[in-house]
Design an enzyme around this catalytic site. Structure first.
Site, mmCIF file in Angstrom:
data_model
loop_
_atom_site.group_PDB
_atom_site.id
_atom_site.type_symbol
_atom_site.label_atom_id
_atom_site.label_comp_id
_atom_site.label_asym_id
_atom_site.label_seq_id
_atom_site.Cartn_x
_atom_site.Cartn_y
_atom_site.Cartn_z
ATOM 1 N N CYS A 290 -8.246 -2.984 0.372
ATOM 2 C CA CYS A 290 -8.267 -1.516 0.342
ATOM 3 C C CYS A 290 -8.963 -1.050 -0.939
ATOM 4 O O CYS A 290 -8.943 -1.732 -1.960
ATOM 5 C CB CYS A 290 -6.874 -0.931 0.484
ATOM 6 S SG CYS A 290 -5.624 -1.599 -0.627
ATOM 7 N N SER A 323 -5.115 -5.128 -2.543
ATOM 8 C CA SER A 323 -5.717 -3.987 -3.234
ATOM 9 C C SER A 323 -7.020 -4.406 -3.900
ATOM 10 O O SER A 323 -7.184 -5.570 -4.289
ATOM 11 C CB SER A 323 -4.762 -3.447 -4.303
ATOM 12 O OG SER A 323 -4.665 -4.367 -5.384
ATOM 13 N N ASP A 324 -7.940 -3.461 -4.046
ATOM 14 C CA ASP A 324 -9.028 -3.700 -4.990
ATOM 15 C C ASP A 324 -8.392 -3.794 -6.382
ATOM 16 O O ASP A 324 -7.225 -3.446 -6.583
ATOM 17 C CB ASP A 324 -10.081 -2.586 -4.911
ATOM 18 C CG ASP A 324 -11.455 -3.061 -5.397
ATOM 19 O OD1 ASP A 324 -11.517 -4.042 -6.179
ATOM 20 O OD2 ASP A 324 -12.473 -2.448 -5.022
ATOM 21 N N TRP A 325 -9.151 -4.280 -7.350
ATOM 22 C CA TRP A 325 -8.578 -4.595 -8.664
ATOM 23 C C TRP A 325 -8.145 -3.319 -9.406
ATOM 24 O O TRP A 325 -8.971 -2.563 -9.906
ATOM 25 C CB TRP A 325 -9.583 -5.421 -9.468
ATOM 26 C CG TRP A 325 -9.377 -6.896 -9.293
ATOM 27 C CD1 TRP A 325 -9.234 -7.815 -10.286
ATOM 28 C CD2 TRP A 325 -9.240 -7.632 -8.061
ATOM 29 N NE1 TRP A 325 -9.006 -9.075 -9.741
ATOM 30 C CE2 TRP A 325 -9.005 -8.988 -8.388
ATOM 31 C CE3 TRP A 325 -9.259 -7.276 -6.714
ATOM 32 C CZ2 TRP A 325 -8.811 -9.972 -7.427
ATOM 33 C CZ3 TRP A 325 -9.065 -8.262 -5.743
ATOM 34 C CH2 TRP A 325 -8.842 -9.587 -6.113
ATOM 35 N N GLY A 326 -6.832 -3.099 -9.429
ATOM 36 C CA GLY A 326 -6.298 -1.902 -10.068
ATOM 37 C C GLY A 326 -6.150 -0.726 -9.120
ATOM 38 O O GLY A 326 -5.886 0.391 -9.562
#
Ligand SMILES: *[C@@H]1O[C@H](CO)[C@@H](O)[C@H](O)[C@H]1NC(C)=O
Ligand SMILES: *[C@@H]1O[C@H](CO)[C@@H](O)[C@H](O)[C@H]1NC(C)=O
Ligand SMILES: *[C@@H]1O[C@H](CO)[C@@H](O)[C@H](O)[C@H]1NC(C)=O
Ligand SMILES: *[C@@H]1O[C@H](CO)[C@@H](O)[C@H](O)[C@H]1NC(C)=O
Ligand SMILES: *[C@@H]1O[C@H](CO)[C@@H](O)[C@H](O)[C@H]1NC(C)=O
Ligand SMILES: *[C@@H]1O[C@H](CO)[C@@H](O)[C@H](O)[C@H]1NC(C)=O
Ligand SMILES: *[C@@H]1O[C@H](CO)[C@@H](O)[C@H](O)[C@H]1NC(C)=O
Length: 818
Positions: A290, A323-326
């Protein structure tokens, strides 16, 4: 066939709180203690034993336990009743591979504590493991933890790896074999390094032509992007590596990517942006990432409608969402909306520490804000993906450290094999001949030749001299950002052209400056041919290059490339322009110049750059690449642009997708705007004739379309029901590949774009040779998303089927009536 969740759910009795669940919320499943009644207009549908959900429509409402039958939500939240979880049916059309993986995963998850289950989805934190993302081991089930690593074009932050051409060039081949083979080769490299999860392919559409990461994806058409995604995933996962479909969803620019909300209507979402993800699910993709942005005001990693609704509901995606990073912003809201894994694990900025999952998720279960069933579901998804590709048996351990190439763990395994041959083949097949006046190409033993422009030369800092390739200096073979890896070497065109020239006795002059017009003039004057190399670069927004914060600031060639071309053309009647670019450039200032005799689009060719372009220029390979996007005459001709301004007062920036389904050629066609070069365009050194189209079959069916979760995966939609057959003949003088394309025009009542790509092929023909080409169409190819009934429907009426060499070079048509 027995599905384990049927056994697991029969006869389970749970205590139910009678609260009405809104659309897309959970409404049942093992361990679920929330409401089981759905808001009016929706009904509770079983997705799996652990998860039922309120989906639009009122057909078969197996779990309705409403005591009043009223559609109001005034039911007391304290009144409770005892009810059975509805007897489960498996999610429709689950593949046998996933079903087998689920059996293994469910058996393993049954042995796990709550903390273990949570850990399956909890990244260990930024730079706390060997890879860009890592999950902890769970020794009790011999699970070693996962290594997740960029990028969509090769293994990032590792040595002895290949730098493959990015997806935008792979798309330009319109060749499924090459798409698949690249997936296999990349998968082999990730496998050899011990990476469990490759963070690609990337499939955001080229909506705004200047968007920074366009080149990581497959261009401006959902069908082509879907085929690229499908073949890439099939290739990667055939090697035992998990692929990741990203970035889900509507992440179509870099500016404000974490502080913007993409406002996308339901039809556009289904017919454009979700299509490559549907194709990914059809390829059994292990994971979906995402994205950073919001959709309609809700972050992509806690968006109930896009995650639970479309992806896990309609598409019945059985894998896990990371998740995408962060990009995780909460614990319970994210997990309840469908997030299964948080990466890299930190709360807030990378390296900030903490974890939205970990103990916070354990606490959320203990406090009742997340059901344990949901955590069991996410754990099952993560483990099932691991079993799906066979990583439970003899998978290599990680043998590099992304943060330190000199770390002892790095045994410098050389995973490149013979992949350079495939890379060169893709380079050649992706090169697009845009202009070839009087057939000046291929080169015919010129006596003198000039090579002009920095893009033909080595970078002043070497191929990896800029952090994550954040410099436009020398031959441009990929964009910048996390979607890169390190070049093992990068072949500059000047070297390959010089070496070819020497075998033919051609004298080469050169100038490596983009801006020194005197040097360019000196090199080009009185030469038989002048080759001018120009570039345009872009990348991910965390790096700024020459003032471009990821997205391009304009669609012009960089470093005054237009002035360079015009200057050379003013002194040389045979000026050939070679373009290395991340996406379309506006070339109006010189494209009609009579002295610009040829234009060759080399795109982003990866490590073999110089070899590929030389093979095209010298005619060792007949160009067959086609544009996977439209090249316009003016920037404003495109229907969507990057929004560069931030929202005031650190608000969320709305990004209205007002153009709806009309992006790229769909817009140019519907608004009758003449492009400079249309989608699907590309010339050849030979010519092809098309003849004898026949259309057989029909979209009609004696059965109604299936509905409910997973229905869109059903063979009812995807069986080949219509065959389109035609003949292609090479009526020119040299061998080569032709790229026949099939476009559908639906009946006017569909409100669809005039032309919609639904088929393509790449056929090799010797001079005088002809072949019959068959393209099969499914009911889905004729379907549109009906927002009222929330179903795919086949519009009634007559559709036109167009066969041609581009979206505007139509050679044959026929019709079919539905
Ligand atoms: C976003 O809002 C539009 C307009 O109301 C709607 O059609 C679409 O389904 C919504 N999408 C999501 C993901 O909520
Ligand atoms: C470019 O770099 C390669 C590799 O270092 C080298 O062999 C080649 O000579 C260089 N070309 C020029 C023109 O400097
Ligand atoms: C477009 O942007 C590039 C890269 O920043 C720059 O080199 C070029 O001068 C710009 N062109 C125009 C016309 O503004
Ligand atoms: C084309 O090249 C010739 C020869 O150098 C020159 O005289 C002429 O002006 C050029 N034409 C253009 C449009 O630049
Ligand atoms: C080849 O076919 C094309 C398309 O039908 C036609 O325009 C062209 O004249 C043909 N070329 C030859 C050499 O017959
Ligand atoms: C389409 O072609 C395939 C392969 O030749 C064939 O199996 C199928 O029956 C054909 N379908 C129709 C509708 O003609
Ligand atoms: C794809 O490319 C390969 C290699 O250039 C070529 O042999 C083949 O004919 C092309 N078409 C298909 C469908 O594989």
């Amino acid at each position: 066939m027995l599905f384990p969740w049927i056994l697991g759910s029969v006869g389970i009795t749970v205590l139910v709180v009678n609260a009405q669940q809104s659309i897309y919320q959970q409404c049942g499943g093992i361990g679920w203690s929330g409401g089981t009644t759905c808001a009016s207009g929706s009904s509770c549908i079983v997705i799996n034993a652990y998860y039922s959900q309120c989906l639009p429509g009122s057909t078969s409402a197996p779990s309705s336990t409403s005591t009043s039958g009223s559609s109001t939500s005034s039911v007391s939240s304290t009144s409770t009743s005892s009810t059975s979880v509805p007897s489960s049916t498996p999610p429709a059309n689950l593949s046998p591979e996933w079903a087998a993986a689920y059996s293994k995963a469910q058996a393993a998850v049954a042995k796990l504590s709550l903390t273990d289950k949570v850990n399956l989805g909890s990244g260990v934190g930024w730079e706390k493991g060997n890879c860009v993302g890592n999950t902890p081991p769970i020794p009790s089930i011999s699970f070693p933890g996962l290594c997740l690593e960029d990028s969509p074009l090769g293994v990032r932050y590792a040595d002895f790896v290949s730098a493959f051409p990015p997806a935008i060039n792979v798309a330009a081949t319109f060749n499924r074999t090459l798409m698949r083979e690249r997936g296999v080769a990349m998968g082999q490299e990730f496998y050899g390094k011990g990476v469990n999860v490759a963070l690609g392919p990337m499939m955001n559409l080229m909506r705004a032509p200047a968007a920074g990461r366009n080149w990581e994806g497959f261009g401006g058409d959902p069908f082509l992007s879907g085929e690229g995604a499908y073949e890439t995933i099939m290739g990667i996962q055939s090697t035992g590596v998990q692929a990741t479909a990203k970035h889900y969803i509507n992440n179509e620019q870099e500016h404000s990517r974490t502080t913007s909300s993409s406002e996308v209507d339901d039809r556009t979402e289904h017919e454009l942006y979700a299509i490559p993800f549907l194709r990914s699910v059809q390829a059994n993709v292990a994971s979906v990432m995402c994205s950073y942005n919001q959709i309609n005001g809700s972050f992509a990693c806690e968006n109930d409608k896009t995650l639970n609704g479309i992806l896990k509901g309609e598409f019945a995606f059985p894998g896990y969402v990371m998740s995408d990073w962060g990009a995780t912003h909460s614990t319970a809201p994210a997990v309840n909306a469908g997030l299964d894994m948080t990466m890299p694990g930190d709360m807030g900025a990378l390296g900030a520490g903490g974890n939205w999952f970990g103990q916070n998720l354990v606490d959320a279960v203990n406090s009742g804000s997340v059901s344990e069933a949901r955590v069991t579901d996410l754990a099952t998804r993560v483990l099932a993906a691991w079993y799906l590709v066979g990583q439970d048996s003899n998978y290599p351990t990680v043998n590099f450290d992304a943060w330190n190439l000199n770390a002892p763990v790095n045994t410098h395994v050389n995973v490149q094999a013979d992949h350079k041959d495939l890379i060169l083949e893709i380079d050649r097949a992706s090169t697009i001949l845009l202009k070839n006046a009087a057939d000046v190409l291929p080169l015919n033993k010129p006596s003198t030749l000039a090579v002009i422009g920095n893009g033909a030369f080595n970078s002043s800092k070497g191929p990896n001299g800029y952090s994550d390739r954040s410099g436009d200096d020398g031959v441009l073979a990929m964009g910048w950002g996390s979607g890169t890896d390190s070049f093992p070497y990068l072949i500059a065109p000047i070297d390959t052209i010089t070496s070819r020239a020497s075998t033919e006795g051609t004298v080469v002059s050169s100038s490596s400056s983009d801006t020194d017009l005197n040097a360019a003039t000196a090199a080009a004057t009185k030469k038989d041919v002048a080759l001018v190399f120009i570039t345009a670069d872009s990348g991910e927004g965390y790096l700024t290059v020459e003032g471009n914060e990821g997205d391009r600031n304009n669609l012009s060639a960089w470093h005054s490339g237009d002035a360079l071309v015009s200057q050379v053309a003013s002194v040389n009647r045979n000026t050939i322009v070679v373009v290395n670019s991340v996406g379309p450039i506006i070339m109006e200032s010189w494209i009609d110049n009579e002295n610009v005799t040829a234009v060759v689009w080399s795109g982003l060719p990866g490590q073999e750059a110089g070899n590929g372009i030389a093979d095209i220029l010298y005619g060792d390979y007949n160009p067959s690449g086609r544009l996977p996007f439209t090249i316009a005459k003016a920037t404003t001709d495109y229907s969507a642009q990057v929004i560069y301004e931030d929202a005031p007062d650190s608000d969320i920036l709305p990004i209205p997708y007002n153009e709806g389904i009309f992006i790229d050629y769909r817009h140019f066609d519907s608004a009758s705007i003449a492009p400079r070069f249309e989608f699907g365009f590309g010339l050849s050194y030979t010519t092809f004739a098309y003849s004898d189209v026949t259309v057989s079959g029909s979209t009609s069916s004696s059965s109604n379309p299936p509905s409910g979760p997973g229905a869109i995966l059903d063979s009812w939609f995807h069986d080949a029901v219509v065959n389109v057959t035609f003949t292609v003949e090479n009526n020119g003088t040299v061998s080569g590949n032709e790229i026949p394309q099939l476009y559908i025009t639906l009946p006017p009542s569909a409100g669809a774009a005039p032309m919609n790509l639904k088929g393509f092929d790449s056929v090799f023909l010797a001079p005088g040779q002809s072949t019959q080409v068959t393209m099969s169409l499914s009911r889905f190819d004729f379907s549109v998303w009906d927002v009222v009934s929330q179903q795919w429907i086949i519009p009634t009426g007559t559709s036109t089927i167009s066969i041609g060499a581009s979206s505007r070079d139509i050679r044959l048509t026929d019709t079919i009536t539905s």
